[in-house]
Write a protein that holds these residues in place. Structure first.
Motif, PDB file in Angstrom:
ATOM      1  N   PHE A 166       0.822  -1.213   0.000  1.00 16.84           N
ATOM      2  CA  PHE A 166       0.000   0.000   0.000  1.00 16.84           C
ATOM      3  C   PHE A 166       0.855   1.261   0.000  1.00 16.84           C
ATOM      4  N   GLY A 167       2.119   1.113  -0.384  1.00 17.08           N
ATOM      5  CA  GLY A 167       2.996   2.272  -0.462  1.00 17.08           C
ATOM      6  C   GLY A 167       3.492   2.761   0.872  1.00 17.08           C
ATOM      7  N   VAL A 168       3.378   1.935   1.923  1.00 14.92           N
ATOM      8  CA  VAL A 168       3.828   2.329   3.255  1.00 14.92           C
ATOM      9  C   VAL A 168       5.246   1.808   3.465  1.00 14.92           C
ATOM     10  N   ALA A 169       6.167   2.694   3.810  1.00 12.97           N
ATOM     11  CA  ALA A 169       7.561   2.314   4.006  1.00 12.97           C
ATOM     12  C   ALA A 169       7.732   1.548   5.312  1.00 12.97           C
ATOM     13  N   THR A 170       8.588   0.533   5.292  1.00 13.18           N
ATOM     14  CA  THR A 170       8.874  -0.240   6.504  1.00 13.18           C
ATOM     15  C   THR A 170       9.435   0.646   7.600  1.00 13.18           C
ATOM     16  N   ALA A 171      10.249   1.634   7.225  1.00 17.46           N
ATOM     17  CA  ALA A 171      10.825   2.554   8.214  1.00 17.46           C
ATOM     18  C   ALA A 171       9.732   3.306   8.960  1.00 17.46           C
ATOM     19  N   ASP A 172       8.626   3.617   8.281  1.00 16.69           N
ATOM     20  CA  ASP A 172       7.539   4.339   8.928  1.00 16.69           C
ATOM     21  C   ASP A 172       6.763   3.442   9.897  1.00 16.69           C
ATOM     22  N   VAL A 173       6.553   2.185   9.511  1.00 19.60           N
ATOM     23  CA  VAL A 173       5.891   1.246  10.426  1.00 19.60           C
ATOM     24  C   VAL A 173       6.769   1.016  11.647  1.00 19.60           C
ATOM     25  N   GLN A 174       8.061   0.888  11.441  1.00 21.06           N
ATOM     26  CA  GLN A 174       8.984   0.722  12.560  1.00 21.06           C
ATOM     27  C   GLN A 174       8.939   1.931  13.490  1.00 21.06           C
ATOM     28  N   SER A 175       8.910   3.112  12.900  1.00 20.31           N
ATOM     29  CA  SER A 175       8.848   4.335  13.699  1.00 20.31           C
ATOM     30  C   SER A 175       7.554   4.404  14.490  1.00 20.31           C
ATOM     31  N   PHE A 176       6.438   4.021  13.861  1.00 16.60           N
ATOM     32  CA  PHE A 176       5.153   4.005  14.564  1.00 16.60           C
ATOM     33  C   PHE A 176       5.226   3.071  15.769  1.00 16.60           C
ATOM     34  N   VAL A 177       5.697   1.848  15.538  1.00 17.80           N
ATOM     35  CA  VAL A 177       5.779   0.864  16.629  1.00 17.80           C
ATOM     36  C   VAL A 177       6.685   1.372  17.738  1.00 17.80           C
ATOM     37  N   ARG A 178       7.834   1.904  17.372  1.00 17.34           N
ATOM     38  CA  ARG A 178       8.794   2.396  18.357  1.00 17.34           C
ATOM     39  C   ARG A 178       8.195   3.503  19.215  1.00 17.34           C
ATOM     40  N   GLN A 179       7.558   4.463  18.578  1.00 19.24           N
ATOM     41  CA  GLN A 179       7.022   5.602  19.324  1.00 19.24           C
ATOM     42  C   GLN A 179       5.812   5.221  20.179  1.00 19.24           C
ATOM     43  N   VAL A 180       4.964   4.329  19.681  1.00 16.70           N
ATOM     44  CA  VAL A 180       3.821   3.888  20.467  1.00 16.70           C
ATOM     45  C   VAL A 180       4.273   3.097  21.689  1.00 16.70           C
ATOM     46  N   VAL A 181       5.241   2.201  21.491  1.00 17.16           N
ATOM     47  CA  VAL A 181       5.750   1.417  22.613  1.00 17.16           C
ATOM     48  C   VAL A 181       6.403   2.328  23.651  1.00 17.16           C
ATOM     49  N   ASP A 182       7.196   3.282  23.206  1.00 14.13           N
ATOM     50  CA  ASP A 182       7.812   4.239  24.128  1.00 14.13           C
ATOM     51  C   ASP A 182       6.743   4.992  24.914  1.00 14.13           C
ATOM     52  N   PHE A 183       5.700   5.401  24.220  1.00 11.71           N
ATOM     53  CA  PHE A 183       4.628   6.148  24.873  1.00 11.71           C
ATOM     54  C   PHE A 183       3.951   5.303  25.955  1.00 11.71           C
ATOM     55  N   TYR A 184       3.570   4.083  25.612  1.00  8.62           N
ATOM     56  CA  TYR A 184       2.905   3.222  26.579  1.00  8.62           C
ATOM     57  C   TYR A 184       3.788   2.924  27.783  1.00  8.62           C
ATOM     58  N   VAL A 185       5.068   2.661  27.526  1.00  8.87           N
ATOM     59  CA  VAL A 185       5.976   2.302  28.606  1.00  8.87           C
ATOM     60  C   VAL A 185       6.192   3.474  29.562  1.00  8.87           C
ATOM     61  N   LEU A 186       6.225   4.689  29.009  1.00  9.28           N
ATOM     62  CA  LEU A 186       6.571   5.852  29.814  1.00  9.28           C
ATOM     63  C   LEU A 186       5.384   6.583  30.430  1.00  9.28           C
ATOM     64  N   PHE A 187       4.201   6.497  29.806  1.00 14.49           N
ATOM     65  CA  PHE A 187       3.106   7.367  30.223  1.00 14.49           C
ATOM     66  C   PHE A 187       2.763   7.207  31.698  1.00 14.49           C
ATOM     67  N   PHE A 188       2.586   5.994  32.153  1.00 17.70           N
ATOM     68  CA  PHE A 188       2.179   5.777  33.534  1.00 17.70           C
ATOM     69  C   PHE A 188       3.363   5.717  34.494  1.00 17.70           C
ATOM     70  N   ASN A 189       4.574   5.969  33.979  1.00 17.97           N
ATOM     71  CA  ASN A 189       5.768   5.946  34.817  1.00 17.97           C
ATOM     72  C   ASN A 189       6.496   7.274  34.819  1.00 17.97           C
ATOM     73  N   THR A 190       5.826   8.326  34.399  1.00 16.83           N
ATOM     74  CA  THR A 190       6.432   9.651  34.368  1.00 16.83           C
ATOM     75  C   THR A 190       5.528  10.636  35.107  1.00 16.83           C
ATOM     76  N   THR A 191       5.940  11.886  35.124  1.00 12.92           N
ATOM     77  CA  THR A 191       5.177  12.922  35.826  1.00 12.92           C
ATOM     78  C   THR A 191       4.328  13.722  34.844  1.00 12.92           C
ATOM     79  N   VAL A 192       3.756  13.044  33.851  1.00 12.98           N
ATOM     80  CA  VAL A 192       2.873  13.730  32.909  1.00 12.98           C
ATOM     81  C   VAL A 192       1.719  14.374  33.673  1.00 12.98           C
ATOM     82  N   ALA A 193       1.217  13.674  34.645  1.00  7.38           N
ATOM     83  CA  ALA A 193       0.128  14.195  35.468  1.00  7.38           C
ATOM     84  C   ALA A 193       0.240  13.589  36.856  1.00  7.38           C
ATOM     85  N   SER A 194      -0.307  14.295  37.832  1.00 12.46           N
ATOM     86  CA  SER A 194      -0.264  13.800  39.205  1.00 12.46           C
ATOM     87  C   SER A 194      -1.188  12.600  39.364  1.00 12.46           C
TER      88      SER A 194
END
Length: 341
Positions: free
Chosen positions: A279-307
């Motif tokens: 579908f014209g989607v680059a593998t590098a972009d899928v990798q970037s999506f996975v990387r950033q989503v995983v980072d977000f999930y791992v960090l969100f509830f373990n940081t001081t984003v909100a009290s």
């Protein structure tokens, strides 16, 4: 500034976003998530989701509101608008864009009750005095003007939700497991800047890819996805948004639907391979999506984003905590698998 064009709008690379937020030089993978503007944006996204759900807005309206929040903070990183006012204003603009219009008073009343009502108490928006919403109106309407200025009055939208459904059907994945997981991942991706970085088809493909790999035995994980978890941001080829969009047909946005499909549209997906390239989607972009989503999930509830108090009060607007725990455990297993080899 590094950007990539799609058939409907211009997208920004992560590096360009970091540059606008005044990050200098090379940045850590998680630095963007901890930037003060992104922390404030996350709070606005939480409010937009919670108010949107309480008002019965569809997923596309809530997603549009969260996208608007990030565009404001990226293009006006020093914006002096409270997170609550910005969240309400973005939801107000999104409701108009998606033609799911609600009265301004209803949005203001629900926003007020989120902060004024004790946790666990039933909402009674009709009981909120007009004097209260009138007092809020000026600040929220001023924030609305800030939103309009930030997006340049460009109201075009392209949602990944219908594309995701189409891909899940083509892949034949179970609706109550893999498809549901992918839908949650897709919704939570709007807490990040990914919708500013990539066309809708990349978001849809990335969500389905990650969901499918979560259901696999660790040893069966698609190699390029495992690699993405422990690699730095790639500056590889970006997806051609125009070709990808035509491959799946244009998403229905309530005003401009195009159901035409190309003659050689794939009828099934080989989920064990790099199927997204069809579908014209680059593998590098899928990798970037996975990387950033995983980072977000791992960090969100373990940081001081909100009290902790803020988290408890706004539980209905938070990303999926269960998904965060699941992805965190999955990432640990992937690391152990690599180290054992």
């Amino acid at each position: 500034m590094s950007m990539v064009s799609s058939s409907r709008r211009t997208f920004m690379t992560r590096k360009a976003i970091e540059s606008r937020l005044s990050s200098s030089g090379e940045t850590d993978r998680t630095e963007l998530l901890a930037h003060p503007s992104m922390v404030s944006a996350t709070k606005s996204c939480i409010l937009a989701k919670e108010v949107g759900r309480s008002l019965g807005f569809p997923a596309r309206t809530i997603a549009t509101a969260q996208l608007l929040v990030h565009r404001v903070h990226i293009f006006q990183p020093t914006v002096s608008v409270s997170s609550s006012d910005l969240g309400a204003a973005c939801l107000l603009v999104a409701a108009k864009m998606e033609e799911t219009i609600k009265r301004v008073r209803d949005i203001l009343a629900h926003t007020y009750l989120l902060f004024a009502t004790p946790v666990g108490t039933a909402f009674e928006p009709h009981a909120v005095p007009a004097s209260v919403t009138d007092k809020m109106r000026h600040a929220v309407l001023a924030a609305e003007q800030t939103v309009l200025d930030a997006i340049g009055f460009d109201f075009r939208t392209a949602h990944p939700h219908l594309l995701f459904v189409k891909l899940a059907q083509m892949a034949g994945v179970p609706q109550d497991t893999t498809a549901r997981t992918g839908w949650l991942i897709l919704a939570d991706a709007f807490f990040t800047t990914l919708p500013v970085q990539y066309p809708a088809v990349v978001l849809a493909a990335g969500a389905l890819c990650l969901a499918w790999n979560l259901d696999l035995d660790v040893k069966d994980t698609v190699p390029c996805i495992r690699k993405a978890l422990f690699a730095q941001q790639s500056q590889g080829r970006r997806s051609n948004g125009r070709d990808a969009w035509r491959s799946l047909g244009r998403a229905h946005n309530g005003r401009n639907a195009d159901a035409r499909m190309p003659r050689e549209r794939p009828t099934a997906l080989d989920m064990a391979g790099e199927w997204w390239t069809e579908f014209g989607v680059a593998t590098a972009d899928v990798q970037s999506f996975v990387r950033q989503v995983v980072d977000f999930y791992v960090l969100f509830f373990n940081t001081t984003v909100a009290s902790a108090e803020h988290m408890e009060r706004h539980q209905n607007g938070l990303p999926s905590k269960d998904m965060s725990q699941r992805i965190g455990q999955w990432r640990i297993k992937q690391s152990e698998f690599l180290n054992s080899g």
